[in-house]
Scaffold this active site. Structure first.
Site, PDB file in Angstrom:
ATOM      1  N   GLY A  52       0.835  -1.191   0.000  1.00  0.00           N
ATOM      2  CA  GLY A  52       0.000   0.000   0.000  1.00  0.00           C
ATOM      3  C   GLY A  52       0.871   1.241   0.000  1.00  0.00           C
ATOM      4  O   GLY A  52       2.041   1.177   0.399  1.00  0.00           O
ATOM      5  N   GLN A  78       3.405   9.987   0.954  1.00  0.00           N
ATOM      6  CA  GLN A  78       4.668   9.240   0.951  1.00  0.00           C
ATOM      7  C   GLN A  78       5.511   9.521  -0.297  1.00  0.00           C
ATOM      8  O   GLN A  78       6.689   9.194  -0.328  1.00  0.00           O
ATOM      9  CB  GLN A  78       4.409   7.735   1.068  1.00  0.00           C
ATOM     10  CG  GLN A  78       3.893   7.348   2.451  1.00  0.00           C
ATOM     11  CD  GLN A  78       3.658   5.851   2.539  1.00  0.00           C
ATOM     12  OE1 GLN A  78       2.675   5.337   2.032  1.00  0.00           O
ATOM     13  NE2 GLN A  78       4.567   5.149   3.178  1.00  0.00           N
ATOM     14  N   HIS A  93      -4.206   1.575   7.525  1.00  0.00           N
ATOM     15  CA  HIS A  93      -2.858   2.141   7.657  1.00  0.00           C
ATOM     16  C   HIS A  93      -2.679   3.321   6.689  1.00  0.00           C
ATOM     17  O   HIS A  93      -2.181   4.386   7.076  1.00  0.00           O
ATOM     18  CB  HIS A  93      -1.822   1.034   7.380  1.00  0.00           C
ATOM     19  CG  HIS A  93      -0.389   1.499   7.386  1.00  0.00           C
ATOM     20  ND1 HIS A  93       0.512   1.104   8.353  1.00  0.00           N
ATOM     21  CD2 HIS A  93       0.291   2.318   6.546  1.00  0.00           C
ATOM     22  CE1 HIS A  93       1.687   1.680   8.091  1.00  0.00           C
ATOM     23  NE2 HIS A  93       1.591   2.409   6.992  1.00  0.00           N
ATOM     24  N   GLU A  94      -3.123   3.139   5.452  1.00  0.00           N
ATOM     25  CA  GLU A  94      -2.940   4.182   4.436  1.00  0.00           C
ATOM     26  C   GLU A  94      -3.856   5.390   4.685  1.00  0.00           C
ATOM     27  O   GLU A  94      -3.445   6.526   4.473  1.00  0.00           O
ATOM     28  CB  GLU A  94      -3.160   3.626   3.018  1.00  0.00           C
ATOM     29  CG  GLU A  94      -2.264   2.455   2.624  1.00  0.00           C
ATOM     30  CD  GLU A  94      -0.783   2.664   2.859  1.00  0.00           C
ATOM     31  OE1 GLU A  94      -0.320   3.823   2.883  1.00  0.00           O
ATOM     32  OE2 GLU A  94      -0.066   1.657   3.036  1.00  0.00           O
ATOM     33  N   CYS A 108       5.982  -0.267   6.877  1.00  0.00           N
ATOM     34  CA  CYS A 108       5.644   0.982   6.197  1.00  0.00           C
ATOM     35  C   CYS A 108       6.831   1.369   5.332  1.00  0.00           C
ATOM     36  O   CYS A 108       7.967   1.335   5.798  1.00  0.00           O
ATOM     37  CB  CYS A 108       5.364   2.066   7.242  1.00  0.00           C
ATOM     38  SG  CYS A 108       4.953   3.663   6.521  1.00  0.00           S
ATOM     39  N   LEU A 109       6.574   1.727   4.079  1.00  0.00           N
ATOM     40  CA  LEU A 109       7.680   2.085   3.172  1.00  0.00           C
ATOM     41  C   LEU A 109       8.446   3.321   3.668  1.00  0.00           C
ATOM     42  O   LEU A 109       9.589   3.522   3.287  1.00  0.00           O
ATOM     43  CB  LEU A 109       7.161   2.317   1.748  1.00  0.00           C
ATOM     44  CG  LEU A 109       6.677   1.062   1.000  1.00  0.00           C
ATOM     45  CD1 LEU A 109       6.117   1.444  -0.368  1.00  0.00           C
ATOM     46  CD2 LEU A 109       7.783   0.027   0.847  1.00  0.00           C
ATOM     47  N   HIS A 136      -2.305   7.719   7.021  1.00  0.00           N
ATOM     48  CA  HIS A 136      -1.287   8.582   6.395  1.00  0.00           C
ATOM     49  C   HIS A 136      -1.893   9.890   5.898  1.00  0.00           C
ATOM     50  O   HIS A 136      -1.260  10.939   5.943  1.00  0.00           O
ATOM     51  CB  HIS A 136      -0.659   7.874   5.173  1.00  0.00           C
ATOM     52  CG  HIS A 136       0.542   7.043   5.489  1.00  0.00           C
ATOM     53  ND1 HIS A 136       1.718   7.579   5.963  1.00  0.00           N
ATOM     54  CD2 HIS A 136       0.759   5.710   5.380  1.00  0.00           C
ATOM     55  CE1 HIS A 136       2.610   6.598   6.130  1.00  0.00           C
ATOM     56  NE2 HIS A 136       2.052   5.452   5.784  1.00  0.00           N
TER      57      HIS A 136
HETATM   58 ZN   LIG Z   1       2.849   3.596   5.854  1.00  0.00          ZN
END
Ligand SMILES: [Zn+2]
Length: 161
Positions: free
Chosen positions: A46, A51, A131-132, A89-90, A135
């Protein structure tokens, strides 16, 4: 397509709130394409627009049927049942945290064609979606763990940079 660089914590853009997308036009569709490419190249499940440095309410997820984009996603219902799952998480390479979240969610969202729909998610998709969506409000997963663990992780990140 240009490959976008993933913003890493503690980049301040990751803690800013995103704005609604007003018009799902060709630029938004290009942005979604770039986000999907960045997610896949970095082996993520995701990705949220902030990000890659864009403060717009757009997320992309990888599903069994391929990548899906959600525009202006908003959670309207959460299941009472909570589960703890390890998340990555990236923007936090190498960090995995056990996070408690509702098992299922219902959300309002706009599709890539600009249609407003209501979706119901469970399993891994529900987890990644939540999660996204966090963000987009500038909420990082380290905000969802106890204070002392957060402190340890922040210290670890500081030492590595
Ligand atoms: Zn993340």
């Amino acid at each position: 397509m240009v490959l976008m660089e993933i913003k890493k914590y503690p980049d301040p853009i990751l803690e800013k709130k995103c704005e609604d997308v007003v018009d799902v036009n060709i630029e938004i569709n290009q942005l979604i394409g770039n986000m999907i490419e960045a997610m896949q190249k970095n082996h993520g499940v995701g990705l949220a627009a902030p990000q890659i440095g864009v403060l717009k309410k757009i997320i992309v997820l990888d599903s069994e049927k391929g990548p899906i984009a959600f525009i202006n996603p908003k959670i309207i219902k959460k299941s009472k049942e909570i589960e703890t799952i390890e998340e990555g998480c990236l923007s936090f390479p190498g960090i995995f945290l056990n996070i408690k979240r509702p098992k299922e969610v219902e959300a309002e969202t706009v599709t890539e064609d600009g249609k407003k729909i209501i979706i119901r998610l469970n399993g891994l998709l529900s987890r990644v979606f939540q999660h996204e969506v966090d963000h987009l409000e500038g909420i990082l997963f380290i905000k969802r763990i106890p204070f002392w663990r957060k402190w340890k992780i922040k210290n670890k990140i500081k030492k590595e940079h």
